[in-house]
Design an enzyme around this catalytic site. Sequence first.
Site, PDB file in Angstrom:
ATOM      1  CG  ASP A 152       5.173 -16.131  10.575  1.00 31.94           C
ATOM      2  OD1 ASP A 152       5.887 -15.706  11.514  1.00 31.94           O
ATOM      3  OD2 ASP A 152       5.010 -17.354  10.348  1.00 31.94           O
ATOM      4  CD  GLU A 212      10.717 -17.219  18.535  1.00 30.12           C
ATOM      5  OE1 GLU A 212      10.714 -17.312  17.288  1.00 30.12           O
ATOM      6  OE2 GLU A 212       9.781 -16.696  19.187  1.00 30.12           O
TER       7      GLU A 212
HETATM    8  O1  KIV Z   1       7.764 -13.694  12.713  1.00 25.76           O
HETATM    9  C1  KIV Z   1       8.685 -13.179  13.365  1.00 25.76           C
HETATM   10  O2  KIV Z   1       8.662 -11.995  13.714  1.00 25.76           O
HETATM   11  C2  KIV Z   1       9.827 -14.019  13.704  1.00 25.76           C
HETATM   12  C3  KIV Z   1      10.710 -13.529  14.796  1.00 25.76           C
HETATM   13  C4  KIV Z   1      10.093 -13.860  16.095  1.00 25.76           C
HETATM   14  C5  KIV Z   1      12.079 -14.058  14.666  1.00 25.76           C
HETATM   15  O3  KIV Z   1       9.987 -15.073  13.167  1.00 25.76           O
END
Ligand code: KIV
Length: 263
Positions: free
Chosen positions: A44, A181
């Site tokens: 997202d 993360e």
């Molecule tokens: O939305 C995204 O790109 C993510 C990554 C930061 C893992 O969730």
Amino acid sequence: MNKKLTISAIKKSKGQKPLVMITAYDALFATLLEPSADMILVGDSLNMSFAGKSDTVSATLEQMIYHTNAVCQGAKNSFVISDMPFGTYTSKALALTNATKVFQETPADCVKVEGGEDKAEIVAHLTQNGIAICGHIGLLPQSVRSEGGYKVKGKTEEEAEQLIKDAKAIENAGAFCMVIEGVKADVAKRVAESVSIPVIGIGAGKDVDGQVLVFSDMLGLFEAFTPKFVKKYMDGANLVKDALQSYANEVQNRTFPKEEHTY
Ligand code: KIV
């Protein structure tokens, strides 16, 4: 041509070889990164780097479905993860309705949901109903507004222990892998060691079971800000700007098109 990974191969990779995950939002980039990635994440984060918004919170299910289809079209041989956007999995019933919609309207292999112990019941409900789940613990971008910013996790022993509880809860709920993360590297290592499914890090150091980066960050295309954990593998923004300026110059001084570009 790469062989598409299965969930069982992804689980078995733990302790064998680090998994490579990269985000993509469209067919063009999905095709380009398919040979290098074990898994493609339709994150997202597209709401920021594709749609220009300041966070991921306003991404919609319709947006995710549109971009997931584009990525699956461009990378037919890849394991594709589709992010469940903010507000679409706040109860077991809502989560199942929305995840089912993603599965019915796209060929995505699994969906990703943010949260730990607090989301375990929802994750269990999804996995019990045939939806494969990639978890996401640690810094949760969808909580940026409620937390007042992006806060690195695992700075205290209490936080470290909570992260381990989160990882175990998500594993016990049936997730086959998870993203971690923005977590102190030593804590992310402990988290990865505490579960038997792969833990893929972003801003979580090297002692995890793989890495994920947002493609527009790692290619140096996204200029708004660069988190500390991002390595820019090329200076994409300047390469693109230089190429575009060369085109503009050649149009203006009539050196493009040349004979070979002309019918
Ligand atoms: O939305 C995204 O790109 C993510 C990554 C930061 C893992 O969730």
